[in-house]
Design a protein around this motif. Sequence first.
Motif, PDB file in Angstrom:
ATOM      1  N   PHE A  10     -12.354  22.484  46.282  1.00  0.00           N
ATOM      2  CA  PHE A  10     -13.339  22.897  45.397  1.00  0.00           C
ATOM      3  C   PHE A  10     -14.541  22.329  44.687  1.00  0.00           C
ATOM      4  O   PHE A  10     -14.354  20.929  44.958  1.00  0.00           O
ATOM      5  CB  PHE A  10     -12.324  23.855  44.301  1.00  0.00           C
ATOM      6  N   ASP A  11     -15.331  22.760  43.874  1.00  0.00           N
ATOM      7  CA  ASP A  11     -16.403  21.920  43.466  1.00  0.00           C
ATOM      8  C   ASP A  11     -15.980  21.165  42.099  1.00  0.00           C
ATOM      9  O   ASP A  11     -16.863  20.670  41.347  1.00  0.00           O
ATOM     10  CB  ASP A  11     -17.846  22.879  43.199  1.00  0.00           C
ATOM     11  N   ASP A  12     -15.025  21.024  41.648  1.00  0.00           N
ATOM     12  CA  ASP A  12     -14.710  20.524  40.487  1.00  0.00           C
ATOM     13  C   ASP A  12     -13.772  19.320  40.730  1.00  0.00           C
ATOM     14  O   ASP A  12     -12.715  18.660  40.243  1.00  0.00           O
ATOM     15  CB  ASP A  12     -13.804  21.392  39.603  1.00  0.00           C
ATOM     16  N   VAL A  13     -13.864  18.709  41.988  1.00  0.00           N
ATOM     17  CA  VAL A  13     -13.198  17.450  42.381  1.00  0.00           C
ATOM     18  C   VAL A  13     -13.923  16.267  42.242  1.00  0.00           C
ATOM     19  O   VAL A  13     -15.274  16.171  42.209  1.00  0.00           O
ATOM     20  CB  VAL A  13     -12.778  17.605  43.938  1.00  0.00           C
ATOM     21  N   ASP A  14     -13.166  15.126  42.207  1.00  0.00           N
ATOM     22  CA  ASP A  14     -13.858  13.851  42.329  1.00  0.00           C
ATOM     23  C   ASP A  14     -14.113  13.807  43.880  1.00  0.00           C
ATOM     24  O   ASP A  14     -13.164  13.667  44.727  1.00  0.00           O
ATOM     25  CB  ASP A  14     -12.548  12.820  41.906  1.00  0.00           C
ATOM     26  N   ILE A 165      -4.469  22.104  48.909  1.00  0.00           N
ATOM     27  CA  ILE A 165      -5.607  22.470  48.040  1.00  0.00           C
ATOM     28  C   ILE A 165      -6.170  21.154  47.134  1.00  0.00           C
ATOM     29  O   ILE A 165      -5.421  20.220  46.653  1.00  0.00           O
ATOM     30  CB  ILE A 165      -4.925  23.394  47.276  1.00  0.00           C
ATOM     31  N   ILE A 166      -7.573  21.032  47.033  1.00  0.00           N
ATOM     32  CA  ILE A 166      -7.934  19.888  46.133  1.00  0.00           C
ATOM     33  C   ILE A 166      -8.723  20.577  45.308  1.00  0.00           C
ATOM     34  O   ILE A 166      -9.676  21.256  45.544  1.00  0.00           O
ATOM     35  CB  ILE A 166      -8.822  18.718  47.069  1.00  0.00           C
ATOM     36  N   SER A 167      -8.378  20.435  43.968  1.00  0.00           N
ATOM     37  CA  SER A 167      -9.051  21.101  42.867  1.00  0.00           C
ATOM     38  C   SER A 167      -8.480  20.483  41.565  1.00  0.00           C
ATOM     39  O   SER A 167      -7.439  20.090  41.379  1.00  0.00           O
ATOM     40  CB  SER A 167      -8.660  22.509  42.815  1.00  0.00           C
ATOM     41  N   GLN A 174      -2.153  26.364  41.792  1.00  0.00           N
ATOM     42  CA  GLN A 174      -0.790  27.032  41.751  1.00  0.00           C
ATOM     43  C   GLN A 174      -1.176  28.751  42.552  1.00  0.00           C
ATOM     44  O   GLN A 174      -0.033  28.995  43.360  1.00  0.00           O
ATOM     45  CB  GLN A 174      -0.278  27.343  40.527  1.00  0.00           C
ATOM     46  N   ARG A 175      -2.226  29.171  42.173  1.00  0.00           N
ATOM     47  CA  ARG A 175      -2.525  30.552  42.753  1.00  0.00           C
ATOM     48  C   ARG A 175      -2.529  30.309  44.374  1.00  0.00           C
ATOM     49  O   ARG A 175      -2.097  31.119  45.073  1.00  0.00           O
ATOM     50  CB  ARG A 175      -3.797  31.044  42.463  1.00  0.00           C
ATOM     51  N   LEU A 176      -3.346  29.534  44.829  1.00  0.00           N
ATOM     52  CA  LEU A 176      -3.645  29.020  46.300  1.00  0.00           C
ATOM     53  C   LEU A 176      -2.399  28.917  47.025  1.00  0.00           C
ATOM     54  O   LEU A 176      -2.252  29.243  48.114  1.00  0.00           O
ATOM     55  CB  LEU A 176      -4.696  28.300  46.335  1.00  0.00           C
ATOM     56  N   ALA A 177      -1.709  28.123  46.467  1.00  0.00           N
ATOM     57  CA  ALA A 177      -0.279  27.627  46.698  1.00  0.00           C
ATOM     58  C   ALA A 177       0.595  28.959  47.240  1.00  0.00           C
ATOM     59  O   ALA A 177       1.271  28.905  48.127  1.00  0.00           O
ATOM     60  CB  ALA A 177       0.347  26.629  46.049  1.00  0.00           C
ATOM     61  N   GLU A 178       0.392  29.990  46.182  1.00  0.00           N
ATOM     62  CA  GLU A 178       1.282  30.884  46.515  1.00  0.00           C
ATOM     63  C   GLU A 178       0.541  32.098  47.554  1.00  0.00           C
ATOM     64  O   GLU A 178       1.199  32.789  48.201  1.00  0.00           O
ATOM     65  CB  GLU A 178       1.487  31.702  45.145  1.00  0.00           C
ATOM     66  N   VAL A 187      -0.761  19.769  46.892  1.00  0.00           N
ATOM     67  CA  VAL A 187      -1.795  19.633  46.135  1.00  0.00           C
ATOM     68  C   VAL A 187      -2.421  18.467  45.645  1.00  0.00           C
ATOM     69  O   VAL A 187      -1.836  17.283  45.316  1.00  0.00           O
ATOM     70  CB  VAL A 187      -1.170  20.396  44.858  1.00  0.00           C
ATOM     71  N   ASN A 188      -3.760  18.315  45.814  1.00  0.00           N
ATOM     72  CA  ASN A 188      -4.439  17.135  45.741  1.00  0.00           C
ATOM     73  C   ASN A 188      -4.041  16.055  46.397  1.00  0.00           C
ATOM     74  O   ASN A 188      -4.228  14.839  46.093  1.00  0.00           O
ATOM     75  CB  ASN A 188      -4.717  16.766  44.053  1.00  0.00           C
ATOM     76  N   CYS A 189      -3.809  16.404  47.730  1.00  0.00           N
ATOM     77  CA  CYS A 189      -3.380  15.265  48.748  1.00  0.00           C
ATOM     78  C   CYS A 189      -3.174  15.859  50.105  1.00  0.00           C
ATOM     79  O   CYS A 189      -3.167  17.129  50.047  1.00  0.00           O
ATOM     80  CB  CYS A 189      -2.100  14.388  48.405  1.00  0.00           C
ATOM     81  N   SER A 190      -2.903  15.352  51.178  1.00  0.00           N
ATOM     82  CA  SER A 190      -2.416  15.825  52.417  1.00  0.00           C
ATOM     83  C   SER A 190      -1.581  14.981  53.005  1.00  0.00           C
ATOM     84  O   SER A 190      -1.806  13.587  53.259  1.00  0.00           O
ATOM     85  CB  SER A 190      -3.676  15.889  53.169  1.00  0.00           C
ATOM     86  N   GLN A 191      -0.669  15.305  53.707  1.00  0.00           N
ATOM     87  CA  GLN A 191       0.420  14.857  54.619  1.00  0.00           C
ATOM     88  C   GLN A 191       1.545  14.029  54.066  1.00  0.00           C
ATOM     89  O   GLN A 191       2.182  13.394  54.879  1.00  0.00           O
ATOM     90  CB  GLN A 191      -0.284  13.837  55.774  1.00  0.00           C
ATOM     91  N   PRO A 192       1.581  13.813  52.613  1.00  0.00           N
ATOM     92  CA  PRO A 192       2.959  13.136  52.416  1.00  0.00           C
ATOM     93  C   PRO A 192       4.296  14.036  52.872  1.00  0.00           C
ATOM     94  O   PRO A 192       4.064  15.366  52.901  1.00  0.00           O
ATOM     95  CB  PRO A 192       3.069  13.184  50.732  1.00  0.00           C
ATOM     96  N   CYS A 193       4.956  13.471  53.449  1.00  0.00           N
ATOM     97  CA  CYS A 193       6.387  14.039  54.181  1.00  0.00           C
ATOM     98  C   CYS A 193       7.505  13.631  53.425  1.00  0.00           C
ATOM     99  O   CYS A 193       7.786  12.569  53.497  1.00  0.00           O
ATOM    100  CB  CYS A 193       6.330  13.905  55.784  1.00  0.00           C
TER     101      CYS A 193
END
Length: 208
Positions: A10-14, A165-167, A174-178, A187-193
Amino acid sequence: LGGKSPIVVFDDVDIDEAVEWTLFGCFWTNGQICSATSRLLIHKNIAKGFVDRMVAWSKNIKVSDPLEEGCRLGPVVSEGQYEKIKKFVANAKSEGATILSGGVRPKHLEKGFFIEPTIITDINTSMEIWREEVFGPVLCVKEFSTEEEAIELANDTHYGLAGAIISGDRERCQRLAEEINAGCIWVNCSQPCFCQAPWGGNKRSGFG
């Protein structure tokens, strides 16, 4: 397990932080990971600057022998996979997509199954590059305007392994995760397992 996972920005990110997670989410392990977030959905308000920054950063990713100091991207696993990835890129171009960067062998590497990190734009949702798992360092990019459109595009896949989701808006995350139909949402990352948690997917994505 099979995947074509979205990363929704989204457009509210670093910007720098989001660019780093986006590149890592697709190019880690040379893109050879079933959960790779290989479909970037980027809000139209920041799309141009974000993509320009990604292209610039991707050109500085060191592609080399994995045993070489500072390597960040190695070869893909076999000649068959190498040719398959090149064919995906060629097909995307023939279907009207734009190869913004990468998609070819790095000039400094004369042998080995190396492919530069690849960023592809001007995507439509009927294209093979949008629909099929590449299993290589290839990121396709599509813009969105609204949260509803982002959810629709994220779910426009036969797979459902993962998503990100990055926001800066925790309620939106939370909404998008659902709403995103996938086995794992970051949320605000990718690939931690996490081996302590279940690992599997929905739709055509399998279970580990």
